[in-house]
Design a protein around this motif. Structure first.
Motif, PDB file in Angstrom:
ATOM      1  N   ALA A  13      23.526 -17.469  44.284  1.00 38.48           N
ATOM      2  CA  ALA A  13      24.305 -17.634  45.518  1.00 38.48           C
ATOM      3  C   ALA A  13      24.060 -19.018  46.125  1.00 38.48           C
ATOM      4  CB  ALA A  13      23.963 -16.531  46.525  1.00 38.48           C
ATOM      5  N   THR A  14      22.827 -19.462  46.132  1.00 39.52           N
ATOM      6  CA  THR A  14      22.500 -20.797  46.661  1.00 39.52           C
ATOM      7  C   THR A  14      23.267 -21.868  45.900  1.00 39.52           C
ATOM      8  OG1 THR A  14      20.282 -20.067  47.300  1.00 39.52           O
ATOM      9  CG2 THR A  14      20.622 -22.443  47.057  1.00 39.52           C
ATOM     10  N   ASP A  15      23.184 -21.813  44.585  1.00 37.37           N
ATOM     11  CA  ASP A  15      23.850 -22.798  43.739  1.00 37.37           C
ATOM     12  C   ASP A  15      25.370 -22.789  43.973  1.00 37.37           C
ATOM     13  OD1 ASP A  15      23.391 -24.846  41.922  1.00 37.37           O
ATOM     14  OD2 ASP A  15      23.355 -23.541  40.165  1.00 37.37           O
ATOM     15  N   ALA A  16      25.955 -21.596  44.018  1.00 39.86           N
ATOM     16  CA  ALA A  16      27.405 -21.475  44.206  1.00 39.86           C
ATOM     17  C   ALA A  16      27.845 -22.003  45.568  1.00 39.86           C
ATOM     18  CB  ALA A  16      27.842 -20.015  44.039  1.00 39.86           C
ATOM     19  N   ALA A  17      27.106 -21.672  46.614  1.00 38.41           N
ATOM     20  CA  ALA A  17      27.461 -22.131  47.964  1.00 38.41           C
ATOM     21  C   ALA A  17      27.402 -23.651  48.054  1.00 38.41           C
ATOM     22  CB  ALA A  17      26.540 -21.490  49.000  1.00 38.41           C
ATOM     23  N   ILE A  18      26.389 -24.256  47.455  1.00 38.76           N
ATOM     24  CA  ILE A  18      26.269 -25.717  47.479  1.00 38.76           C
ATOM     25  C   ILE A  18      27.457 -26.362  46.768  1.00 38.76           C
ATOM     26  CG2 ILE A  18      24.908 -27.678  46.618  1.00 38.76           C
ATOM     27  CD1 ILE A  18      22.397 -25.898  47.143  1.00 38.76           C
ATOM     28  N   LEU A  19      27.852 -25.819  45.611  1.00 42.26           N
ATOM     29  CA  LEU A  19      28.999 -26.372  44.884  1.00 42.26           C
ATOM     30  C   LEU A  19      30.275 -26.287  45.707  1.00 42.26           C
ATOM     31  CD1 LEU A  19      28.416 -24.984  41.268  1.00 42.26           C
ATOM     32  CD2 LEU A  19      27.938 -27.293  42.118  1.00 42.26           C
ATOM     33  N   LEU A  20      30.504 -25.121  46.309  1.00 41.24           N
ATOM     34  CA  LEU A  20      31.718 -24.953  47.110  1.00 41.24           C
ATOM     35  C   LEU A  20      31.732 -25.906  48.306  1.00 41.24           C
ATOM     36  CD1 LEU A  20      34.349 -23.305  47.581  1.00 41.24           C
ATOM     37  CD2 LEU A  20      32.990 -21.944  49.181  1.00 41.24           C
ATOM     38  N   MET A  21      30.607 -26.011  49.012  1.00 35.84           N
ATOM     39  CA  MET A  21      30.566 -26.901  50.174  1.00 35.84           C
ATOM     40  C   MET A  21      30.674 -28.366  49.763  1.00 35.84           C
ATOM     41  SD  MET A  21      28.037 -25.035  52.911  1.00 35.84           S
ATOM     42  CE  MET A  21      26.685 -24.682  51.804  1.00 35.84           C
ATOM     43  N   THR A  22      30.111 -28.733  48.625  1.00 31.39           N
ATOM     44  CA  THR A  22      30.262 -30.103  48.127  1.00 31.39           C
ATOM     45  C   THR A  22      31.744 -30.426  47.951  1.00 31.39           C
ATOM     46  OG1 THR A  22      28.098 -30.088  47.052  1.00 31.39           O
ATOM     47  CG2 THR A  22      29.724 -31.669  46.214  1.00 31.39           C
ATOM     48  N   TYR A  23      32.492 -29.486  47.403  1.00 32.20           N
ATOM     49  CA  TYR A  23      33.922 -29.693  47.209  1.00 32.20           C
ATOM     50  C   TYR A  23      34.665 -29.757  48.548  1.00 32.20           C
ATOM     51  CZ  TYR A  23      38.777 -28.717  46.031  1.00 32.20           C
ATOM     52  OH  TYR A  23      40.148 -28.767  45.939  1.00 32.20           O
ATOM     53  N   LEU A  24      34.464 -28.778  49.407  1.00 33.56           N
ATOM     54  CA  LEU A  24      35.250 -28.723  50.654  1.00 33.56           C
ATOM     55  C   LEU A  24      34.853 -29.817  51.642  1.00 33.56           C
ATOM     56  CD1 LEU A  24      35.617 -24.864  51.012  1.00 33.56           C
ATOM     57  CD2 LEU A  24      37.423 -26.526  50.509  1.00 33.56           C
ATOM     58  N   PHE A  25      33.577 -30.165  51.703  1.00 29.87           N
ATOM     59  CA  PHE A  25      33.160 -31.278  52.558  1.00 29.87           C
ATOM     60  C   PHE A  25      33.527 -32.623  51.927  1.00 29.87           C
ATOM     61  CE2 PHE A  25      29.511 -28.609  54.466  1.00 29.87           C
ATOM     62  CZ  PHE A  25      30.192 -28.382  55.644  1.00 29.87           C
ATOM     63  N   GLY A  26      33.223 -32.789  50.659  1.00 34.02           N
ATOM     64  CA  GLY A  26      33.332 -34.096  50.021  1.00 34.02           C
ATOM     65  C   GLY A  26      34.696 -34.449  49.467  1.00 34.02           C
ATOM     66  N   GLU A  27      35.504 -33.447  49.140  1.00 38.49           N
ATOM     67  CA  GLU A  27      36.807 -33.723  48.544  1.00 38.49           C
ATOM     68  C   GLU A  27      37.972 -33.341  49.456  1.00 38.49           C
ATOM     69  OE1 GLU A  27      36.992 -35.333  45.643  1.00 38.49           O
ATOM     70  OE2 GLU A  27      34.792 -35.294  45.512  1.00 38.49           O
ATOM     71  N   ARG A  61      37.685 -33.023  52.985  1.00 36.54           N
ATOM     72  CA  ARG A  61      37.491 -33.614  54.313  1.00 36.54           C
ATOM     73  C   ARG A  61      37.221 -32.614  55.431  1.00 36.54           C
ATOM     74  NH1 ARG A  61      41.423 -38.554  55.320  1.00 36.54           N
ATOM     75  NH2 ARG A  61      39.958 -38.680  57.020  1.00 36.54           N
ATOM     76  N   TYR A  62      36.669 -31.465  55.119  1.00 37.00           N
ATOM     77  CA  TYR A  62      36.279 -30.534  56.182  1.00 37.00           C
ATOM     78  C   TYR A  62      35.008 -31.043  56.846  1.00 37.00           C
ATOM     79  CZ  TYR A  62      39.869 -27.267  54.824  1.00 37.00           C
ATOM     80  OH  TYR A  62      41.085 -26.688  54.575  1.00 37.00           O
ATOM     81  N   HIS A  63      34.827 -30.648  58.092  1.00 38.16           N
ATOM     82  CA  HIS A  63      33.693 -31.110  58.885  1.00 38.16           C
ATOM     83  C   HIS A  63      32.632 -30.029  59.096  1.00 38.16           C
ATOM     84  CE1 HIS A  63      31.415 -33.132  61.999  1.00 38.16           C
ATOM     85  NE2 HIS A  63      31.532 -32.056  62.734  1.00 38.16           N
ATOM     86  N   LYS A  64      33.053 -28.758  59.092  1.00 35.63           N
ATOM     87  CA  LYS A  64      32.108 -27.704  59.430  1.00 35.63           C
ATOM     88  C   LYS A  64      32.404 -26.434  58.648  1.00 35.63           C
ATOM     89  CE  LYS A  64      30.179 -25.247  63.378  1.00 35.63           C
ATOM     90  NZ  LYS A  64      30.411 -24.862  64.767  1.00 35.63           N
ATOM     91  N   CYS A  65      31.331 -25.779  58.235  1.00 35.48           N
ATOM     92  CA  CYS A  65      31.424 -24.475  57.589  1.00 35.48           C
ATOM     93  C   CYS A  65      30.833 -23.437  58.543  1.00 35.48           C
ATOM     94  CB  CYS A  65      30.644 -24.475  56.274  1.00 35.48           C
ATOM     95  SG  CYS A  65      30.701 -22.889  55.415  1.00 35.48           S
ATOM     96  N   GLU A  66      31.578 -22.373  58.760  1.00 32.50           N
ATOM     97  CA  GLU A  66      31.100 -21.265  59.590  1.00 32.50           C
ATOM     98  C   GLU A  66      31.102 -20.001  58.750  1.00 32.50           C
ATOM     99  OE1 GLU A  66      33.931 -21.244  62.781  1.00 32.50           O
ATOM    100  OE2 GLU A  66      32.829 -22.759  63.906  1.00 32.50           O
ATOM    101  N   VAL A  67      30.014 -19.256  58.803  1.00 32.26           N
ATOM    102  CA  VAL A  67      29.920 -18.004  58.061  1.00 32.26           C
ATOM    103  C   VAL A  67      29.475 -16.898  59.003  1.00 32.26           C
ATOM    104  CG1 VAL A  67      29.458 -19.074  55.817  1.00 32.26           C
ATOM    105  CG2 VAL A  67      27.554 -18.501  57.330  1.00 32.26           C
ATOM    106  N   SER A  68      29.794 -15.673  58.643  1.00 33.78           N
ATOM    107  CA  SER A  68      29.342 -14.531  59.435  1.00 33.78           C
ATOM    108  C   SER A  68      28.813 -13.464  58.487  1.00 33.78           C
ATOM    109  CB  SER A  68      30.483 -13.978  60.290  1.00 33.78           C
ATOM    110  OG  SER A  68      31.545 -13.537  59.480  1.00 33.78           O
ATOM    111  N   MET A  69      27.823 -12.741  58.967  1.00 33.33           N
ATOM    112  CA  MET A  69      27.239 -11.656  58.186  1.00 33.33           C
ATOM    113  C   MET A  69      26.696 -10.614  59.150  1.00 33.33           C
ATOM    114  SD  MET A  69      24.821 -14.363  58.478  1.00 33.33           S
ATOM    115  CE  MET A  69      25.498 -15.335  57.213  1.00 33.33           C
ATOM    116  N   TYR A  70      26.524  -9.397  58.661  1.00 36.09           N
ATOM    117  CA  TYR A  70      25.971  -8.337  59.506  1.00 36.09           C
ATOM    118  C   TYR A  70      24.529  -8.674  59.856  1.00 36.09           C
ATOM    119  CZ  TYR A  70      30.107  -5.953  57.852  1.00 36.09           C
ATOM    120  OH  TYR A  70      31.399  -5.635  57.549  1.00 36.09           O
ATOM    121  N   ALA A  71      24.130  -8.323  61.062  1.00 30.90           N
ATOM    122  CA  ALA A  71      22.790  -8.661  61.547  1.00 30.90           C
ATOM    123  C   ALA A  71      21.693  -8.026  60.696  1.00 30.90           C
ATOM    124  CB  ALA A  71      22.646  -8.257  63.008  1.00 30.90           C
ATOM    125  N   PHE A  72      21.981  -6.912  60.039  1.00 33.97           N
ATOM    126  CA  PHE A  72      20.967  -6.267  59.206  1.00 33.97           C
ATOM    127  C   PHE A  72      20.865  -6.891  57.818  1.00 33.97           C
ATOM    128  CE2 PHE A  72      24.840  -3.701  58.598  1.00 33.97           C
ATOM    129  CZ  PHE A  72      24.984  -3.807  57.231  1.00 33.97           C
TER     130      PHE A  72
END
Length: 191
Positions: A112-126, A128-139
């Protein structure tokens, strides 16, 4: 001469399009109720034909926009271990979100760590997005820990936001800006 590598290949995994033959692994992933709930919500059982149709539709889905779903497979033996989706993209504001689901037998291996980094590298670097927001259950302590490790900051908690298993549950919101991301994961030099 420099060796060219794919932006979609990380240390442990490779992101690729979903293939029709992925249906069986995806069906197996859905056998774990807790995993389904952590990733999204519990869905009614689907037939093998339903999984085949879903995977076939994903395999031919238009992937030209910024919202898409990808398969996560290991580099070592090309085993499908999960899926990742980019969603809630807002080009005007420069925000996006993603969802990630790793099959029960493949959790806690760094996929999951590796996949998230790849996706953010693409969306931030290619893209031009500025911010990633995620949500998850508190538990979902594993997801919260993953996102803290990636550098996400706690932005808030929506109380009694979701209902399932007979109770209302809080939703945690976390965010990461491009500057916070690149401080940890600098873009590769293309020069």
């Amino acid at each position: 001469m420099a060796v060219m590598t794919s932006i979609w290949t990380g240390r442990k995994i490779r992101l690729r399009g979903i293939e029709p033959e992925d249906w069986k692994a995806l069906q197996r992933f859905d056998e774990h109720t807790a995993d389904m709930r952590n990733a999204d919500r519990i869905h009614p059982p689907r037939s093998a034909a339903g999984y085949r149709d879903w995977a076939a539709n994903q395999a031919t889905a238009d992937a030209t926009g910024d919202e898409f779903r990808l398969a996560i497979e290991t580099r070592v033996d090309q085993t499908l271990v999960g899926t990742l989706s980019a969603n809630d993209t807002d080009q005007r504001a420069g925000r996006f979100s993603y969802g990630i689901s790793i099959g029960h037998d493949y959790q806690r291996h760094g996929y999951a760590t590796d996949a998230a980094i790849l996706l953010m590298t693409y969306l931030f670097g290619e893209r031009r997005y500025h911010k990633c927001e995620v949500s998850m259950y508190a538990f979902n302590e594993a997801s919260i820990a993953l996102h803290r490790k990636l550098g996400f900051q706690l932005e808030g908690q929506l109380r009694d936001h979701e209902y399932f298993a007979g109770h209302r549950h809080d939703l945690v919101i976390m965010g990461l800006t491009i500057n916070e991301f690149t401080a940890r994961y600098p873009f590769a030099d293309v020069g």
